[in-house]
Every structure is written in structure tokens, then in C-alpha cells.
Write an enzyme that holds these catalytic residues in place. Structure first.
Site, PDB file in Angstrom:
ATOM      1  N   PRO A   1       0.832  -1.207   0.000  1.00  0.00           N
ATOM      2  CA  PRO A   1       0.000   0.000   0.000  1.00  0.00           C
ATOM      3  C   PRO A   1       0.864   1.253   0.000  1.00  0.00           C
ATOM      4  CG  PRO A   1      -0.677  -1.554   1.722  1.00  0.00           C
ATOM      5  CD  PRO A   1       0.634  -2.026   1.206  1.00  0.00           C
TER       6      PRO A   1
ATOM      7  N   HIS B   1     -27.059  11.402  19.873  1.00  0.00           N
ATOM      8  CA  HIS B   1     -26.621  10.531  18.785  1.00  0.00           C
ATOM      9  C   HIS B   1     -25.326   9.805  19.162  1.00  0.00           C
ATOM     10  CE1 HIS B   1     -26.294   9.540  14.399  1.00  0.00           C
ATOM     11  NE2 HIS B   1     -25.021   9.422  14.729  1.00  0.00           N
ATOM     12  N   GLU B   2     -24.337  10.565  19.635  1.00  0.00           N
ATOM     13  CA  GLU B   2     -23.050   9.946  19.982  1.00  0.00           C
ATOM     14  C   GLU B   2     -23.171   9.084  21.243  1.00  0.00           C
ATOM     15  OE1 GLU B   2     -20.714   9.994  17.902  1.00  0.00           O
ATOM     16  OE2 GLU B   2     -21.677  11.476  16.613  1.00  0.00           O
TER      17      GLU B   2
END
Length: 648
Positions: A205, A426-427
């Protein structure tokens, strides 16, 4: 142009200028003399009798005298007269009678001035012709030099890298060390019938150190080392690439034993027959020349070709066969031990504090390449310098890791109270599902500070490097990804666009489970063959090799798997509403909480008093076992984030 040719050119121009100046002075002197009044001898004597001559300078030569001087009338008017030697005594007497100042000078140069004056035009003409011929020759060389190789020869004066500068790739170093030993002592291998590999292909990579390995080989082998990029072969002229390949190997044969390094060989080594130009495509001509030079009728003993690429799948099969690239060396991303060694290499010249533990940083950066780790150390050093510190502390490395993984804090972005509340719940949903689901990656840090394109992030750090993923682990990932949307629906009574990235990632994972990994009710089958444009280097279409009925079943399976993760997250959050409320409130209060604080909140214990961190200073709370998964690792279980609602 080298230094010797530059010095010759400068010397040539100095000579031309010197001759030009001398000729100009001589011509200008003659012109000046021609512009003066040149009276006859009788006219000059009449001027003397009338007292119009002020002074006279007599230049003595073997056959004649030259008189130069200035008149009284007209004032400041000069004259030039040539007389015979025999007339000089009478003239001198008359000049003395008229009180004219007399100066006498002897011309010591003889006739060389006249010779030089006569030869100067010829000298300048010859020099000008030589200059034109040289320029034409140089222009011809330049006009034909586009077919010459642009390989750069590594000189002995340049700073060389060695294997001490390369870390984290022990297997690759062992493979390449054998080539270095062969170059130093070929008899050791030849007496057993072994031959040196003709080519070595470094595959890995981006950022794993392929080019650095090649430079280290040059430093260790102490042989001529030619380096060139794959893009340096092909240009606008037809046949240039093939000509440069031939010239490159000609230079190699003259300097054998030597090493030729071609970086990014996929620029010229792509699969033949896929271009628009067919067999006359310029890249194919260059590749054909490379194939012939590597293993053709002529032998290239002592010339070793080393090439590097991160796209071995697009290379032509003829280039990869034994006899050309005999050995393929994989330069993979480093493991924990390799990352620690790489960090030690990059921190040699960085003053680090006593609290810095490189092993913890190495365990916390799985999936990082050598270039990523170098960037991590550099960012930490830059941040410490901005803080006016003399040493780089562990908190600087933590800040650097957060910056590399999550992005820079967007301090200028002001969120309303409603958006902060949405982001916090949300978190908190992500964090609670991840913390309470067996087999999920541990939570490392949760933040509602906007970073990059996200309004908040939940970072999960795996306990070790993962190379394969089980079905149970992937289902756990889906539940964690769905935790944010489930929390919004349960506690806020509405849903937002903040879960867009989570839904996209969950859908991709579920589709891969069905179509590629055989982890569904449809059985261990692969659906859909990818079509890749070789010269574009990317997938542009997916060949549909299944029926419409199968496509409907695939869609149903993907929906079932994603809904399963959503139901699992929603059930877990419904049974732990109080815990989620505490986590969300802590995020609203502190903006950033770490793994230990999440654990205390889940146990119902109060958080210790902690001074509020100003927005200009990032949080540096270390975790008990900080480890990071990189987004490049498929299927990328690194962290979940709520996106900016404005993106929708």
C-alpha cells in the site's frame, strides 16, 4: 550540463568579449584619428610659422615619426601628421623657435599592433564560426536527446539511506539483503548453481516504505544505483518510451554490476490490449521494450531491476513471470512491533518527554503505515512547538492522533443548543451500544466538538490488529452504527440527517456480507463480477451475473441484516435509558469524555471534578488501552460519526 562544460562555456564567452573589446578600441582609435584634421606637411609647417600650434607629441618609429598635438587656433582642435625621419631635425628646430611644447615617445610594440589590427577581424570571424558550429551541435544533441534515459545516478556524495533507517519490514529486508550479499560476493551463490534474480517487485500500500527500501539497497550495496519513475518514459513523441528503456539498460550494462530502480512501474507496465490505441499504443511499445530488455536474446548480467507499485493487479502477466521479476516482495502495513520500531526511527531527532510510551502509541495505531506514523510524530512535534515546550509530551501525541484520525477541531463552527443536544444523544447512542455489546471494539473517546465534516464522533479502538472479520463481529458493527439513529428516535422523537454516514456504511457492510462474503441465507455465493478499466485503474461497473429474482432476494437480505442491527440497538437502548441520559448529559457538560468516564457513567458513579478545557486546547485524556483502526481497513470499523445536517 556539468561543471566542466559550464566552465568551458564561460571561458569561451570571456575570450569572445575580450577580443571584441580590443578590436573596438583599435577601431575606435583609428576612427578618432581619422576624424581629426590630417593636414599635409606644408599646411602643418604654415601653422607652425603662424604660431598656431600649441603642443606636439612625437611618436618615434624606425621609418617615420607620427606627430599628434593641439592647435592654438582654432582652440582645442587636434591634428595628426606623419613625417619622414630625415625631416625631424629641421622640424624640431622650428618648433623650438616658436616655443611649441614638444613631447617625445618611443613606440616599443613594433609591428605587432598592426599585425593584431589586421588579424583581429579574422580571429573574430573564426571564433564566431566555431561558436555557431558548437551551438548547432548542441542544438542537434538536444533535439535528439528526448530518446535518452532520464535516470538519475545516485552519487557517492549524496546522503545514503541504510537498513538502519528502515523499520517494520523485517521480511522484506531479509529478501533484499540476499541481493546485496550476491552483489558483494557472487561466488557464494554461484558455486551452488544459484543465479541472481533479474528483477524484484516491491508491492504494498502507499506509504509503507517501498521507495525507502530501494534507497537503502543503494546505500548498502555500494554499487551504481539508477533511479527513474515510470512516468519519465512516455511523452508526446512516438517511440520515446522504448528508446529511453533501451538507453537505460545500455547505461546499466556499462556500469554493471548495478541496480536500476523504477518507481510506480504501473505507469508503463499495465496490462496490454486494454488501451485505445491497440498494439500501437505508446505504453505498449514501452512495455514491449522493457520486456525484451529484462529477458530477451541479449544478456544483462549484473543489472538488477527493482520496481515498486501499489497496483500489482493491473500489471501485465508477462512482466510478472519468472525470468523478469523473479521475486515479489510484499511491503505490508507494519504490526504492533513494527510500528514501535518505526516510531523509534522517526523520534530519533525529536526530544520526547519521560511520560511518552511509544509502545502505547504503537498499540493505538493499528493500520497506520510508515508515512502515517511519520506524520503523527511530525504533528505532535509541531503542536509541542506551538505550546512553547522543549519536549514532546504524551498529550501531544494524543492530540496528534486525534487530529490525524478525526480531523482538526472546527472551533469557529457554532452549534445551536438544539443541534448540540441532537449530537450528544446521537453519539451517546453509539457509545452505549458499543460499550454494552459483547465483542464490539472498546470505546476510546466520545466528542461532540465538530471535527472535519462531522458534528461529533465516537472513536472505537480494537484490542489488536484484525485481518479477518467474523459474522458476529460484523453484526455487532451494524448494531453500533445504528445506535445513533435509534437514540434519536427513542429520546428525541425525531430523526435527523446526522445518521447518513452511519446508514451508508451499514448498507455497504450488509451488501458485502451478502454478495462477497457469503454471510447470508443465500449461501456461500459471490454475486456480481466487477469490471475494471485497466488504464483508469478503478472499477467503473459491476457485471450483473444473476437473475432479477436473485437481485430481489439480495435486496431483502441486505434489508434484513441492517434492520437486525437496528432492532438490536433499539432494544438495548430502550432497556438502558437512564444510562444514555447520563452519557448525553456528560457530553453536553464536558464535550469530550474518554473510556474511563464512559465506564463510570454506566456504573452510575459521579464523574470526578475536572476543569473545563478551553476550546483552544484539545483533550488529551489517555485511555487504558488506546488502539485505533484505520479507515483503510475494510470494512472500516474505526469510529462512528454524526455528519453535518447541512450536507443533506
Amino acid at each position: 550540463m556539468n561543471s566542466s562544460s559550464t566552465a568551458k562555456t564561460i571561458l569561451f564567452w570571456i575570450s569572445i568579449v575580450f577580443l571584441g573589446v580590443m578590436l573596438w578600441r583599435l577601431v575606435s582609435a583609428n576612427g578618432q584619428a581619422a576624424r581629426e584634421d590630417d593636414p599635409s606637411y606644408s599646411e602643418f609647417m604654415a601653422k607652425v610659422d603662424n604660431g598656431d600650434v600649441k603642443e606636439v607629441t612625437m611618436y618615434l618609429s624606425p621609418n617615420s615619426y607620427e606627430l599628434q598635438g593641439e592647435y592654438v587656433r582654432p582652440a582645442n582642435h587636434k591634428f595628426h601628421v606623419t613625417i619622414f625621419k630625415e625631416a625631424a631635425p629641421d622640424l624640431t628646430k622650428q618648433l623650438k623657435d616658436k616655443a611649441v611644447q614638444i613631447k617625445v615617445k618611443e613606440v616599443r610594440s613594433g609591428d605587432w599592433v598592426l599585425i593584431l589590427l589586421n588579424a583581429a577581424p579574422l580571429i573574430l570571424l573564426v571564433g564566431f564560426c566555431l561558436f555557431l558550429m558548437r551551438q548547432m551541435q548542441a542544438g542537434g544533441n538536444k533535439a535528439l536527446s528526448f530518446g535518452k534515459s532520464r535516470a538519475r545516478l545516485l552519487s557517492a556524495q549524496q546522503k545514503k539511506a541504510t537498513f538502519k533507517d528502515v523499520a517494520g519490514t523485517d521480511e522484506a529486508k531479509e529478501e533484499l539483503q540476499e541481493i546485496i550479499e550476491f552483489l558483494k560476493d557472487p561466488q557464494k551463490f554461484q558455486k551452488l548453481g544459484g543465479r541472481i534474480p533479474k528483477g524484484v517487485l516491491l508491492v504494498g500500500p502507499p506509504g509503507t516504505g517501498k521507495t525507502l527500501l530501494a534507497r537503502a539497497i543503494a546505500g548498502e550495496a555500494n554499487v551504481p544505483f539508477f533511479s527513474i519513475s515510470g512516468s519519465d518514459f512516455v511523452e508526446m513523441f512516438v517511440g520515446v518510451g522504448a528508446s529511453r528503456v533501451r538507453d537505460l539498460f545500455e547505461q546499466g550494462k556499462k556500469n554493471a554490476p548495478c541496480i536500476i530502480f523504477i518507481d510506480e512501474i504501473d505507469a508503463v507496465g499495465r496490462h496490454r490490449g486494454a488501451g485505445l490505441g491497440g498494439g500501437h499504443d505508446e505504453r505498449e511499445q514501452t512495455l514491449n521494450a522493457l520486456l525484451v530488455e529484462m529477458d530477451g536474446f541479449e544478456s544483462n548480467e549484473g543489472v538488477i531491476l527493482i520496481a515498486a507499485t501499489n497496483r500489482p493487479d493491473v500489471l501485465d502477466p508477462a512482466l510478472l513471470r519468472p525470468g523478469r521479476f523473479d521475486r515479489r516482495v510484499v511491503v505490508a502495513r507494519p504490526d504492533v512491533k513494527g510500528r514501535e520500531e518505526i516510531l523509534r526511527v522517526h523520534t530519533r531527532k525529536v526530544p520526547i518527554a519521560d511520560d511518552v510510551d511509544l509502545s502505547i502509541i504503537a498499540r493505538g495505531t493499528p493500520g497506520f503505515s510508515g508515512a502515517d506514523l511519520a506524520n503523527l510524530v511530525n504533528e505532535a512535534a509541531l503542536w509541542a512547538a506551538r505550546q512553547n515546550r522543549k519536549f514532546v509530551m504524551m498529550s501531544d501525541f494524543e492530540m496528534s492522533k486525534d487530529k490525524v484520525l478525526m480531523g482538526v477541531e472546527r472551533k469557529s463552527m457554532i452549534l445551536s443548543d438544539e443541534e448540540k443536544r441532537n449530537t450528544a444523544y446521537h453519539e451517546a447512542g453509539h457509545a452505549l451500544v458499543a460499550a454494552m455489546t459483547p465483542g464490539a471494539d472498546p470505546v476510546h473517546k466520545v466528542t461532540i466538538i465538530p471535527r472535519g465534516m462531522a458534528l461529533g464522533l465516537t472513536m472505537q479502538l480494537p484490542e489488536d490488529d484484525k485481518h479477518t472479520y467474523t459474522r458476529e463481529y460484523l453484526e455487532t458493527m451494524l448494531a453500533v452504527l445504528m445506535g445513533g439513529r435509534s437514540a434519536e428516535e427513542l429520546f428525541l422523537g425525531h430523526i435527523t440527517t446526522g445518521a447518513g454516514n452511519d446508514i451508508e456504511r451499514a448498507t455497504d457492510i450488509a451488501r458485502n456480507m451478502v454478495c462477497e462474503w457469503g454471510m447470508s441465507e443465500l449461501g456461500p455465493l459471490a454475486y456480481g463480477k466487477k469490471d475494471e478499466a485497466i488504464f483508469l485503474g478503478r472499477e467503473i461497473a459491476q457485471h450483473r451475473d444473476y437473475s432479477e429474482d436473485t437481485a430481489i432476494q439480495i435486496d431483502k437480505e441486505v434489508k434484513r441484516i441492517v434492520n437486525g442491527g437496528y432492532d438490536k440497538a433499539k432494544s438495548l437502548l430502550s432497556n438502558n435509558k437512564e444510562t444514555l441520559e447520563r452519557i448525553a448529559q456528560a457530553l453536553l457538560d464536558r464535550e469530550v469524555i474518554d473510556a474511563n468516564e464512559v465506564k463510570l457513567l454506566m456504573e452510575g458513579k459521579p464523574l470526578p471534578e475536572k476543569p473545563r478545557t478551553p476550546p483552544t486546547t484539545p483533550q488529551a485524556a489517555p485511555s487504558t488501552d488506546p488502539k485505533v483502526v484505520r479507515p483503510e481497513l475494510r470494512p472500516a470499523p474505526g469510529f462512528t460519526r454524526g455528519e453535518n445536517p447541512a450536507k443533506a
